[in-house]
Design a protein around this motif. Structure first.
Motif, PDB file in Angstrom:
ATOM      1  N   ILE A 193      -4.856   2.321   4.746  1.00 15.92           N
ATOM      2  CA  ILE A 193      -5.988   1.186   4.541  1.00 15.92           C
ATOM      3  C   ILE A 193      -6.581   1.003   3.266  1.00 15.92           C
ATOM      4  O   ILE A 193      -6.440   0.233   2.210  1.00 15.92           O
ATOM      5  N   PHE A 194      -7.303   2.319   2.932  1.00 20.72           N
ATOM      6  CA  PHE A 194      -8.056   2.494   1.382  1.00 20.72           C
ATOM      7  C   PHE A 194      -7.546   3.458   0.829  1.00 20.72           C
ATOM      8  O   PHE A 194      -7.510   4.600   1.303  1.00 20.72           O
ATOM      9  N   LEU A 195      -7.210   3.297  -0.585  1.00 20.87           N
ATOM     10  CA  LEU A 195      -6.851   4.504  -1.238  1.00 20.87           C
ATOM     11  C   LEU A 195      -8.117   5.080  -2.104  1.00 20.87           C
ATOM     12  O   LEU A 195      -8.088   6.199  -2.364  1.00 20.87           O
ATOM     13  N   ALA A 196      -9.232   4.330  -2.434  1.00 23.15           N
ATOM     14  CA  ALA A 196     -10.371   4.624  -3.034  1.00 23.15           C
ATOM     15  C   ALA A 196     -11.663   4.029  -2.263  1.00 23.15           C
ATOM     16  O   ALA A 196     -11.348   2.977  -1.800  1.00 23.15           O
ATOM     17  N   ALA A 197     -12.683   4.609  -2.542  1.00 21.41           N
ATOM     18  CA  ALA A 197     -13.839   4.032  -1.962  1.00 21.41           C
ATOM     19  C   ALA A 197     -14.099   2.577  -2.386  1.00 21.41           C
ATOM     20  O   ALA A 197     -14.752   1.396  -1.872  1.00 21.41           O
ATOM     21  N   GLY A 198     -13.799   2.199  -3.724  1.00 19.22           N
ATOM     22  CA  GLY A 198     -13.960   0.951  -4.221  1.00 19.22           C
ATOM     23  C   GLY A 198     -13.085  -0.288  -3.392  1.00 19.22           C
ATOM     24  O   GLY A 198     -13.358  -1.205  -3.802  1.00 19.22           O
ATOM     25  N   ASP A 199     -12.280   0.348  -2.857  1.00 18.16           N
ATOM     26  CA  ASP A 199     -11.342  -0.844  -1.990  1.00 18.16           C
ATOM     27  C   ASP A 199     -12.193  -1.471  -0.959  1.00 18.16           C
ATOM     28  O   ASP A 199     -12.058  -2.618  -0.603  1.00 18.16           O
ATOM     29  N   TRP A 200     -13.566  -1.033  -0.719  1.00 18.31           N
ATOM     30  CA  TRP A 200     -14.261  -1.515   0.266  1.00 18.31           C
ATOM     31  C   TRP A 200     -15.026  -2.884  -0.387  1.00 18.31           C
ATOM     32  O   TRP A 200     -15.309  -3.715   0.391  1.00 18.31           O
ATOM     33  N   LEU A 201     -14.630  -2.874  -1.761  1.00 21.75           N
ATOM     34  CA  LEU A 201     -15.326  -4.305  -2.396  1.00 21.75           C
ATOM     35  C   LEU A 201     -14.404  -5.364  -1.967  1.00 21.75           C
ATOM     36  O   LEU A 201     -14.825  -6.505  -2.197  1.00 21.75           O
ATOM     37  N   LEU A 202     -13.218  -5.287  -1.693  1.00 23.84           N
ATOM     38  CA  LEU A 202     -12.447  -6.273  -1.135  1.00 23.84           C
ATOM     39  C   LEU A 202     -12.937  -6.894   0.278  1.00 23.84           C
ATOM     40  O   LEU A 202     -12.851  -8.168   0.341  1.00 23.84           O
TER      41      LEU A 202
ATOM     42  N   ALA B  58       0.740  -1.205   0.135  1.00 20.43           N
ATOM     43  CA  ALA B  58       0.000  -0.077  -0.137  1.00 20.43           C
ATOM     44  C   ALA B  58       0.903   1.288   0.035  1.00 20.43           C
ATOM     45  O   ALA B  58       2.155   1.342   0.100  1.00 20.43           O
ATOM     46  N   ALA B  59       0.034   2.577  -0.109  1.00 17.11           N
ATOM     47  CA  ALA B  59       1.052   3.610  -0.160  1.00 17.11           C
ATOM     48  C   ALA B  59       1.916   3.661   1.040  1.00 17.11           C
ATOM     49  O   ALA B  59       3.116   4.338   0.799  1.00 17.11           O
ATOM     50  N   THR B  60       1.474   3.693   2.148  1.00 18.65           N
ATOM     51  CA  THR B  60       2.196   3.700   3.395  1.00 18.65           C
ATOM     52  C   THR B  60       1.932   2.823   4.420  1.00 18.65           C
ATOM     53  O   THR B  60       0.748   1.931   4.070  1.00 18.65           O
ATOM     54  N   PRO B  61       2.588   2.387   5.441  1.00 19.63           N
ATOM     55  CA  PRO B  61       2.324   1.146   6.184  1.00 19.63           C
ATOM     56  C   PRO B  61       1.149   1.461   7.172  1.00 19.63           C
ATOM     57  O   PRO B  61       0.600   0.740   7.673  1.00 19.63           O
TER      58      PRO B  61
END
Length: 315
Positions: free
Chosen positions: A61-70, A55-58
């Motif tokens: 958690i989410f970079l975009a709202a679509g990551d909620w799909l995971l 991920a971008a940093t340690p």
């Protein structure tokens, strides 16, 4: 491919597991699978992916709202495989709200309700313990790197791997999260009833667990952000108990974050129990009773068509 599997233990020694004990063991295993994969996918999103450099940093958690799909699809598969694991023995309720609703409207024995609940909570606790065993290094790394308020060195972000909490826009209010849990669980039971009703367009070829998984995904996508869509008292309480033991303390019980919410722990229990009964009653009032009446009168018209009117030729 289905195969016949011989018993590990001699059949004569398995007799005690033919009844309620066997059903409770199946509920335990199914709920264990549910939580192992469900909390596991949240551990991936919150701690493992950021901590592993993916991920971008340690602490991203989410970079975009679509990551909620995971999260939503992970929980959908968790439910699917949990139901497949124990369904042949116990019906795979895996959820005290389902058990209560089935007792209220489907003739499930009331004497089995508490044993099922106990097995579900114990299975949820065991599943959460497995997730913590596998991911505790990633969890500790996230908590060390994260800024902001902590309880006993723990963050609310890592707590969210295991149990739920309400969104900040509720400002600590009770009714918003409680209604959210009632609505989400009502949809869950309403659609479970629809999927399992043989008089309705019942799912064939043992695909019902997959469709129930899709139902959970739909609820997560549509109602998940309000309060984490626990929609299952065992799913929340068992892992919450594990986090209390492992050091999250007040974040778990009574479920409080200073300035955000307090004493939240009971809402993911009471809300789903109410919602489950509401959902199955709504299904029966609007659909189930109609299908039953048609079956009794032996005049089931095609879906979308009215009952044909008989005419008499008077010529």
């Amino acid at each position: 491919m289905a195969v016949e599997i011989p018993a590990i233990i001699k059949p004569s020694r398995l007799r005690s597991r033919r009844g309620l004990l066997g059903e409770c063991l199946a509920e335990f295993l199914g709920t264990f699978v549910l939580i192992s994969f469900g909390c596991g996918v949240v551990a991936m999103a919150v701690a493992a992916l950021p901590g592993s450099g993916r991920a971008a940093t340690p602490t991203t958690i989410f970079l975009a709202a679509g990551d909620w799909l995971l999260i939503t699809w992970g929980w959908a598969l968790a439910v699917t495989f949990g139901v497949y694991a124990g369904g042949g023995v116990s019906g795979a309720h895996l959820n005290p709200a389902v058990t209560l609703a089935m007792a209220v409207r489907r003739g499930f024995a009331w004497a089995k309700v508490v044993p099922y609940w106990f097995s579900q909570v114990l299975g949820a606790f065991a599943g959460a313990a497995l997730v913590y065993l596998v991911y505790h290094d990633a969890i500790h790394a996230y908590d060390r790197a994260a800024a902001g308020p902590k309880v006993n060195g723990r963050t609310n972000a890592t707590f969210s791997i295991f149990a739920t909490f309400p969104a900040a826009y509720f400002h600590g209010g009770v009714w918003g999260p409680l209604i959210d849990q009632i609505v989400g669980t009502a949809f869950l039971l309403m659609l479970i009833a629809a999927v399992l009703d043989v008089r309705n367009q019942a799912v064939k070829s043992n695909l019902a667990p997959l469709v129930v998984g899709f139902v959970v995904a739909a609820i997560g996508m549509s109602y998940g952000a309000n309060a984490g869509y626990a929609i299952n008292p065992a799913r929340d309480f068992g892992p919450r108990l594990l986090t209390w033991i492992e050091g999250w303390k007040s974040l778990a019980f009574p479920g409080s974050v200073s300035g955000s919410f307090s004493s939240y722990w009971w809402i993911p229990i009471v809300g789903p129990l109410i919602g489950g009964v509401v959902g199955i009653v709504v299904y029966d009032l609007f659909v189930g009773d109609i299908l039953l009446l048609r079956a009794q009168t032996m005049e089931p018209p095609e879906p979308g068509e009215s009952t044909p009117v008989r005419t008499v030729n008077r010529t």
